[in-house]
Structure formats: structure tokens, C-alpha cells
Design an enzyme around this catalytic site. Structure first.
Site, PDB file in Angstrom:
ATOM      1  N   LYS A 121       8.212 -36.419  15.007  1.00 47.29           N
ATOM      2  CA  LYS A 121       7.290 -37.507  14.693  1.00 47.29           C
ATOM      3  C   LYS A 121       5.897 -37.221  15.260  1.00 47.29           C
ATOM      4  O   LYS A 121       5.756 -36.795  16.397  1.00 47.29           O
ATOM      5  CB  LYS A 121       7.829 -38.819  15.272  1.00 47.29           C
ATOM      6  CG  LYS A 121       9.208 -39.196  14.733  1.00 47.29           C
ATOM      7  CD  LYS A 121       9.767 -40.438  15.402  1.00 47.29           C
ATOM      8  CE  LYS A 121       9.992 -40.217  16.882  1.00 47.29           C
ATOM      9  NZ  LYS A 121      10.645 -41.388  17.520  1.00 47.29           N
ATOM     10  N   THR A 124       2.709 -51.488  18.907  1.00 51.14           N
ATOM     11  CA  THR A 124       3.622 -50.426  18.461  1.00 51.14           C
ATOM     12  C   THR A 124       4.797 -50.257  19.415  1.00 51.14           C
ATOM     13  O   THR A 124       5.442 -49.203  19.415  1.00 51.14           O
ATOM     14  CB  THR A 124       2.869 -49.086  18.340  1.00 51.14           C
ATOM     15  OG1 THR A 124       2.264 -48.774  19.606  1.00 51.14           O
ATOM     16  CG2 THR A 124       1.786 -49.154  17.266  1.00 51.14           C
ATOM     17  N   GLY A 130       8.326 -50.120  20.672  1.00 50.20           N
ATOM     18  CA  GLY A 130       9.642 -50.018  20.042  1.00 50.20           C
ATOM     19  C   GLY A 130       9.670 -49.297  18.715  1.00 50.20           C
ATOM     20  O   GLY A 130      10.691 -49.319  18.018  1.00 50.20           O
ATOM     21  N   THR A 131       8.588 -48.605  18.351  1.00 50.88           N
ATOM     22  CA  THR A 131       8.575 -47.939  17.044  1.00 50.88           C
ATOM     23  C   THR A 131       9.622 -46.821  16.964  1.00 50.88           C
ATOM     24  O   THR A 131      10.264 -46.640  15.930  1.00 50.88           O
ATOM     25  CB  THR A 131       7.185 -47.357  16.740  1.00 50.88           C
ATOM     26  OG1 THR A 131       6.733 -46.589  17.867  1.00 50.88           O
ATOM     27  CG2 THR A 131       6.178 -48.466  16.460  1.00 50.88           C
ATOM     28  N   GLY A 132       9.790 -46.075  18.056  1.00 51.15           N
ATOM     29  CA  GLY A 132      10.772 -44.990  18.039  1.00 51.15           C
ATOM     30  C   GLY A 132      12.195 -45.488  17.917  1.00 51.15           C
ATOM     31  O   GLY A 132      12.996 -44.959  17.127  1.00 51.15           O
ATOM     32  N   CYS A 133      12.524 -46.520  18.694  1.00 51.95           N
ATOM     33  CA  CYS A 133      13.860 -47.121  18.619  1.00 51.95           C
ATOM     34  C   CYS A 133      14.117 -47.662  17.219  1.00 51.95           C
ATOM     35  O   CYS A 133      15.196 -47.459  16.634  1.00 51.95           O
ATOM     36  CB  CYS A 133      13.978 -48.274  19.622  1.00 51.95           C
ATOM     37  SG  CYS A 133      13.642 -47.844  21.340  1.00 51.95           S
TER      38      CYS A 133
END
Length: 268
Positions: free
Chosen positions: A174, A206, A208-211
Site C-alpha cells: 500500500k 484516516t 483505521g484505514t489499514g485494518c
């Protein structure tokens, strides 16, 4: 409701990341979320203020209870924290039938707090990563796992190839942490490299975008989508959730995980 996803990760008391974000994303996309908590955090939009780890034996107990009774169509891992937890998860997954496994190598919180012991990085790399169907690192995580610099988009291919060689079935590298008005993610598989791009949304919300992305992908895989389709749907959902963020908190605020209830549905 279709697709049972077991999420093995830490809790976020602020509701924007961790298990809370995982449950919301999976539910929004029509899946059924189940959980095994690895840690409790005292957390808000400004950062992680305290962490209480869950005993490895109880983590295993949660996994076994869920799998034995409800069944599991996909697994997603987030915050694992230490070597003992990584090996507990490794052993639990080895003891079960193979299902799609999305490994989000959570290492550092948005506010800078460490969520994985430095000594555990090598164990994650050598013992759990090769079991993953998909690895979803952001740029700082990828640089640590690959042992290569990653400061701009031009370095992504070399880093991604190094990570793919570590043994995961696929790697979604990412690019959200890298500079530029266009956000680029690269998918590495045995078939080659596929690029996903989107305009960057200018916002501080932004958290928590990865989770969210990893759980949305796991939900798609649990529902039978092919990997590229699961990624495309998850990225579309995430972009909508960021754009609709409610603006809560004084720092990196949460997304609007319920966005699909107020627009054209992405489920299916």
C-alpha cells in the site's frame, strides 16, 4: 449475510481501528465477523495511551471456540504484539483446514505507538508470513519486513518483490504513506504485478484505514471473490468511508464504516 471472517487482533477503545473497525467493515460488506482479541488498548484519535495484552492461552481458546462451533471462511490478523502471540496464532492456524488468510502486519499505530515488539518482527516474517494468502503492509511496515528503503513510489516494485519472495501467496503493498496526489497500491502474485490507483483524499480522518482495508478484502475472499476483485471492492469501500468520515476527535479521526447503508451497496 455471507462469509464468516475470524479476525485475530487488538481492540481500539476509540472505535476507529482494530477489532471495532474490522467488525464494522465486514458487516457493511455483508459478511459475518467473529473475533479473537489479542490485546486491549486505551486509545483515541490522538494515539494509544495504554495496552493490556491477552494471555496466549486465552487467545487460542477464543480461536478454537469460534472455529469449532461457527466455522470460518477466512481469517484476518491485525495487532499480534509479541512472539508468544504470533506463535499461538501460527499453531492455531496449522491445526485447522486451510482458508484464505489475510495478514495485516500491524507494527506502529497512527499516533506512533509501537504495536509489535521489535524482537517479534523476524518471527512474524519467518513463521507466520509464509502461511498468509495475502500480506497487506503499508510503506513503513514493508520497509521493515523487506529491509529496504521505501520513500517514494519508484521503490515499491523492488520492495514488493522482496516481500513476495518471503513466501506469502500474494502481497498488496500500500502506498498511502508515500508522497503524491495519486495513491498507488501494487499487488504482487505469481502472475505478476497489478496496479491500483485512486486520487488521494485530503483529510486527517484516516484512523483505521489499514485494518478496514484488510478486513474488507478478507470478507470478499470469504464470500468467494477472486483476489483482485476482493481488493477492488475493498478499496472502493474504503475510499467512500474516508470521504464520508464524520470528523470526530481532535486527531486522526475515524472513517464512516456504515457508508454502504446510505449509497449504492457494494455487497455481493
Amino acid at each position: 449475510m455471507k462469509g464468516r471472517v475470524l479476525v485475530i487482533a487488538g481492540s481500539d477503545s476509540g472505535g476507529g481501528a482494530g477489532i471495532q473497525a474490522d467488525i464494522k467493515a465486514i458487516t457493511a460488506l455483508g459478511g459475518f465477523a467473529m473475533t479473537a482479541l489479542t490485546a486491549l488498548t486505551a486509545q483515541d484519535t490522538l494515539g494509544v495511551h495504554d495496552i493490556v495484552p491477552v494471555a496466549p492461552g486465552f487467545i487460542r481458546r477464543q480461536i478454537d471456540c469460534v472455529w469449532d462451533d461457527l466455522g470460518t471462511d477466512a481469517v484476518k490478523t491485525g495487532m499480534l504484539g509479541d512472539i508468544a502471540t504470533i506463535r499461538t496464532v501460527r499453531d492455531a492456524l496449522r491445526a485447522r483446514p486451510t482458508v484464505p488468510f489475510v495478514l495485516d502486519p500491524v507494527m506502529v499505530a497512527k499516533g506512533g505507538a509501537s504495536l509489535l515488539d521489535s524482537a517479534a518482527i523476524g518471527v512474524l516474517r519467518s513463521e507466520l508470513l509464509p502461511m498468509a494468502s495475502l500480506l497487506t503492509p503499508n510503506a513503513p511496515e514493508a520497509a521493515l519486513l523487506a529491509g529496504l528503503p521505501l520513500d517514494h513510489v519508484g521503490q515499491m516494485e523492488a520492495v514488493g518483490r522482496r516481500l513476495f519472495a518471503l513466501g506469502a501467496g500474494a502481497v498488496l503493498l500500500k502506498g498511502g504513506h508515500l508522497p503524491g496526489d495519486v495513491l498507488t497500491d501494487l499487488l504482487f502474485t505469481a502472475d505478476g504485478i497489478e496496479e491500483f490507483t485512486a486520487p488521494r483524499i485530503a483529510t486527517r480522518h484516516t484512523h483505521g484505514t489499514g485494518c478496514t482495508l484488510a478486513s474488507a478484502i478478507a470478507c470478499g475472499l470469504a464470500q468467494g471473490l477472486a483476489l483482485p476483485a476482493a481488493i477492488a471492492r475493498a478499496r472502493s469501500y474504503l475510499q467512500r468511508a474516508i470521504a464520508a468520515a464524520p470528523g470526530y476527535g481532535s486527531g486522526a479521526g475515524p472513517l464512516d464504516h456504515a457508508v454502504t447503508t446510505r449509497c449504492d451497496p457494494l455487497v455481493g
